[in-house]
Motif scaffolding. Structure first.
Motif, short mmCIF file in Angstrom:
data_model
loop_
_atom_site.label_atom_id
_atom_site.label_comp_id
_atom_site.label_asym_id
_atom_site.label_seq_id
_atom_site.Cartn_x
_atom_site.Cartn_y
_atom_site.Cartn_z
N THR A 128 -8.21 3.82 -6.23
CA THR A 128 -6.84 4.17 -7.48
C THR A 128 -7.26 3.15 -8.00
N LEU A 164 -4.16 -7.25 -4.54
CA LEU A 164 -2.42 -7.60 -4.81
C LEU A 164 -2.35 -8.38 -5.48
N GLY A 208 0.92 -1.27 0.15
CA GLY A 208 0.11 0.48 0.52
C GLY A 208 0.82 1.38 0.34
N SER A 236 -8.37 -8.25 0.63
CA SER A 236 -8.48 -8.35 -1.12
C SER A 236 -9.16 -9.28 -1.56
N SER A 266 -9.62 -4.56 6.66
CA SER A 266 -8.81 -4.46 4.45
C SER A 266 -8.93 -5.99 4.72
N ASP A 296 -10.79 -1.22 3.62
CA ASP A 296 -10.45 -0.79 2.71
C ASP A 296 -9.93 -2.00 1.61
N GLN A 321 -8.40 -4.36 -1.79
CA GLN A 321 -7.59 -3.84 -2.82
C GLN A 321 -7.21 -5.45 -3.38
N ARG A 361 -11.70 2.27 -1.21
CA ARG A 361 -11.96 3.37 0.66
C ARG A 361 -12.86 3.23 0.22
N ASP A 413 1.35 2.03 -6.19
CA ASP A 413 0.33 2.71 -7.17
C ASP A 413 1.51 3.86 -7.64
N SER A 451 -6.86 -0.50 -8.70
CA SER A 451 -5.57 -1.53 -7.20
C SER A 451 -7.10 -1.50 -6.51
N ARG A 452 -7.02 -0.31 -5.76
CA ARG A 452 -8.21 -0.35 -4.12
C ARG A 452 -8.88 1.26 -4.39
N GLY A 473 2.94 -3.38 -3.97
CA GLY A 473 1.40 -2.68 -4.24
C GLY A 473 1.68 -1.32 -4.15
#
Lengths: 321, 550
Positions: free
Chosen positions: B220, B248, A171, B61, B59, B244, B246, B226, A266, B223-224, A264
């Motif tokens: 993003t 990975l 992250g 994935s 969190s 969160d 993401q 929130r 960005d 990628s992620r 990971g």
């Protein structure tokens, strides 16, 4: 030295730089269009119907002649307008700006550490060449340089992330402090990978210079060691060290790509990889031009440093002028 | 993750577990159903979540996120995140049923007409009220020629969406029994917000606006994401403060789980299961995925137009070895969808009997028979061909390499070439420009039992009108069976029989060699419990299924 010489030199190099960037942009443009698959799929998604894909191609102007498409791109790029990403709709400059917030500190801090640690250790070991400190340092640096960056990264992650829980393993983090915490291990990885090269060139050159007559003479005159190293040795070793710095900083950009993937992050590298997968032409063009411009700038700076470091280069340039 | 392993569920399988519901009963219940006041408990997620402790932050994935935070770019597991912010009219439940959500009730007066009654008093995060016009706009982005929606192929049957008072009326051009599942996978966003933001809607600086239990607060692309709790949510209070999510890579995921930074991981990579199993505080569960790894053979051109060549190759594929060895205990497949797809639609004995028959049709692993078939083909000396695979699903390569060993023994030489995702999708799906043999992991986009047969066997899905019929398989009789099924209601038992008939025809003609039905894995830290995990977890409101223990 006359400012004239430098101005003429700069003008020549800038003209060359523009030419390089043009060539890069043409080559990248052609390669994207040669690759199978098109950006309409990125825009339409995997389940888009054939009709949709055709519509998207038309709306993006992808069916226009290549020369026309390239001209469109070039005329906008001159005004620093790279358009918006086909996939994410984000202006390319915004996406690059976001990526740079990660990649710029990653590359620059690593580079500064590599320069500082590499030259310091290189000078130190050159003074004690053959001693146990020299052997241990050079050996360790070699191990660091020979291990692939992702292996170094995994070891650091396992020790400091998984075992000790000191630092996050993936992250980007938000806010300065969190961002800094997230970048510690990636920067350490790059520094470990890059330091050996700097150490080796510094050590070799400093050792050579230390053996030269002018150093012996300076010592005979009773000048302090610090003065000799600072004013005489490093300055003489400078050209090679600066040259190596240039290749290291360019190398950091490509290593950074791997490190971004492993951690990971960005950054710019991830942005480019995703854009290539999606055939996101505006982003690919923007990022490749940015990287090309960066490399050209680094080379230019290296050349200018030659002028500053070595009077012979200036004299030679003036003679040619 | 592969791109086409979207779907899986299977409502019926879940129904069979959950009790003696039938969809017709459910529809009737919903039609007459809930009163739809703001005090209404909202989606009746029938899990333990309600009594659990609140979770501050989670969190996770996920296998995939979109490049845009928008419903037009949300398919498969991406929906697991987008539907938390932009919620659907009807909610797909872990037990396989559908519950009223933004629609407090709905009915289907005819095969081609759906009417949804909008819940009153619902507001977007910014305080603006939800109106039928928002729903019409949210549906319309997927419909019509100009649409850029990745879900467009689910909406091709829709002719018109309109608002009538507090109702939304959807008219279909042709019957589409599975349409209600399309509604369950379609998030509702604010039309006014979308208009204001134009084509920047869903980009990182703009995000999106919904009514859901969680608000998007950062994004993003790919990628992620929130999400934070929507404190003014109309339904039951969301149990998690911040999520969160993401994407990975495999190594980072493993490290993230080991370091405790990842609380839950959806769709764990099968190739790394052993590493995850050995972690002390991380519990794994799995369910059969509603997807199939299959070889596709383009049957309308040489060399795979030769049925003996196809049979020879099928005899050379060792499904058992691949299912147990490569796919870590998946089930070998002898047809295009797992038998569990039919649970609840047909008695188990009937399903078993039908699948036994399908297994008979599929050439078993037998190199002698493979050689005999090859000798009868136009290519007695064998052929050489190339199969494309992509790195994002390592199983594709592993399965092909294993199959290639058997095939090589009889003279079919297979060269495996790894290409990037875009190249693969173009060659295999969009343009059908492979050498003729390809491999994919295919699942449908919804729980309906005719979804996979329809997509893979209907000639309508051959380019230029579609592309999921990768084998270019065209049989008038099969098209007719599928057309008949589409004229029946989603809960009509005759549809199951028609689906089996279609699968039987595919078994005889052999455009595909199904290899294995994979499983989908979920990993959760032991301090949490996750109830009701199913192959369509991404259609569920999964945060309600997580409980903090102890």
């Amino acid at each position: 030295m006359s400012g004239n010489v430098i101005a003429r030199f700069l003008a020549r190099r800038l003209a060359a730089a523009v030419l390089v960037l043009l060539v890069v942009s043409v080559v990248v443009f052609l390669l994207i269009h040669l690759a199978p698959g098109g950006p309409e799929q990125a825009a339409g998604g995997e389940f888009a119907t054939p009709q949709q894909l055709a519509n998207i191609r038309a709306s993006l102007g992808l069916d226009d002649p290549l020369a026309e498409q390239y001209w469109r791109f070039l005329s906008n790029a001159v005004g620093l307008d790279f358009g918006s990403s086909i996939a994410t709709r984000e202006p390319v400059l915004d996406a690059i700006g976001r990526g740079l917030q990660v990649t710029a500190p990653l590359v620059l801090v690593s580079f500064l550490l590599i320069c500082t640690i590499g030259t310091a250790l290189g000078t130190l070991t050159a003074h004690r060449a053959g001693g146990s400190l020299d052997r241990a340092t050079v050996g360790l640096a070699l191990v660091g340089a020979s291990a692939p960056a992702f292996v170094t990264a995994l070891i650091l992650l396992t020790v400091f992330g998984v075992q000790l829980h000191w630092l996050p393993v993936f992250g980007t983090g938000e806010g300065f402090a969190e961002r800094a915490r997230h970048l510690v291990l990636p920067i350490a990885t790059l520094t470990i990978a890059g330091t050996a090269a700097m150490l080796q060139i510094t050590r070799t050159r400093v050792k050579e210079v230390l053996a030269e007559d002018h150093v012996t003479f300076a010592r005979a005159r009773g000048l302090s060691s610090r003065y000799i190293v600072g004013r005489s040795v490093l300055r003489n070793a400078g050209i090679q060290i600066v040259t190596r710095s240039g290749t290291i900083v360019v190398g950091l950009v490509s290593w950074g790509l791997l490190v971004e993937t492993t951690f990971g992050l960005d950054g710019i590298g991830q942005l480019l990889v995703k854009a290539i997968n999606a055939r996101d032409i505006p982003v690919i063009q923007g990022v490749t031009l940015l990287i090309a411009a960066f490399i050209v700038t680094v080379n230019l700076v290296v050349d200018l440093l030659y002028f500053a470091l070595d009077p012979r280069v200036r004299v030679h340039a003036e003679a040619r002028a | 993750m592969t791109t086409f392993n979207e779907p899986r569920v299977n409502r019926r399988q879940a129904l069979a577990v959950g009790g003696a519901f039938t969809l017709s009963g459910l529809l009737a219940a919903c039609g007459g159903g809930s009163s739809g006041r703001a005090s209404d408990a909202g989606p009746a997620t029938a899990v333990a979540g309600g009594s659990g402790k609140q979770i501050d932050a989670l969190s996770i994935s996920v296998p995939q996120l979109g490049d845009l935070l928008h419903t037009t770019r949300a398919v498969g597991p991406i929906l697991g995140i987008t539907l938390l912010g932009m919620e659907p009219l009807v909610l797909y439940q872990p037990d396989g049923s559908l519950a009223p959500n933004l629609a407090e009730s709905w009915e289907q007066p005819s095969l081609t007409r759906y009417v949804f009654k909008l819940r009153s008093g619902v507001r977007f995060w910014d305080g603006s009220p939800l109106t039928p016009a928002d729903v019409v706009a949210s549906f319309d982005v997927h419909v019509g020629r100009g649409t850029e929606s990745a879900s467009a192929s689910y909406w091709t049957s829709v002719e018109r969406v309109s608002a009538r008072g507090d109702e939304i009326v959807v008219e279909l051009a042709a019957p589409d029994p599975a349409f209600i599942y399309t509604v369950a996978r379609t998030g509702i966003f604010s039309a006014a917000f979308a208009r204001r933001r134009g084509d920047k809607l869903g980009s990182p600086s703009v995000l999106n606006l919904g009514t859901g239990p969680y608000r998007f607060t950062a994004f993003t692309p790919l990628s992620r994401v929130r999400l934070e709790r929507n404190d003014r949510y109309w339904g039951r209070a969301p149990p998690i403060g911040r999520i969160d999510a993401q994407v990975l890579n495999q190594d980072t995921l493993l490290l993230g789980v080991q370091s405790g930074e990842v609380d839950a991981a959806f769709a764990l990579p099968v190739s790394q299961l052993k590493s995850f199993t050995s972690l002390p505080d991380f519990a794994l569960q799995n369910v059969p995925d509603a997807a199939v790894y299959k070889f596709n053979m383009v049957v309308d051109r040489a060399p795979w137009d030769d049925v003996h060549l196809r049979r020879a190759f099928a005899h050379a594929v060792d499904r058992d070895a691949i299912a147990s060895g490569v796919l870590n205990g998946a089930d070998p497949a002898t047809t295009l969808e797992p038998p569990t797809t039919f649970d609840g639609a047909l008695p188990k004995s009937a399903v078993d009997e039908a699948y036994a028959e399908l297994a008979q049709l599929m050439p078993a692993y037998d190199l002698d028979k493979a050689r005999q078939e090859l000798a009868q083909s136009r290519y007695p000396d064998g052929i050489e061909t190339e199969v494309l695979v992509m790195a994002s699903d390592p199983n594709l390569s592993a399965i092909t390499q294993t199959a290639a060993q058997g095939a090589a023994e009889i003279g079919i030489k297979i060269n495996v070439r790894e290409v990037d995702e875009n190249t693969y999708i173009n060659a295999v799906y969009l343009r059908h420009t492979t050498d003729g043999l390809s491999i994919d992991n295919f699942g449908a986009g919804g729980p309906d039992l005719l979804n996979v047969p329809e997509l893979t066997l209907n000639s309508h899905n051959i380019p230029p009108t579609g592309f999921t019929n990768v084998a270019n398989y065209e049989r008038a009789a099969v098209d007719e069976l599928l057309a008949r099924a589409s004229r029946l209601r989603v809960d009509d038992p005759r549809r199951a029989q028609l689906a089996l008939d279609v699968l039987r025809r595919a078994g005889e003609d052999l455009p595909y060699v199904p290899v294995a039905f994979p499983k989908v894995y979920l990993g959760v830290k032991q301090q949490y419990a996750y109830a009701g995990f199913n192959a369509f977890w991404w259609l569920n409101r999964w945060p309600d299924q997580i409980v903090a223990q102890g």
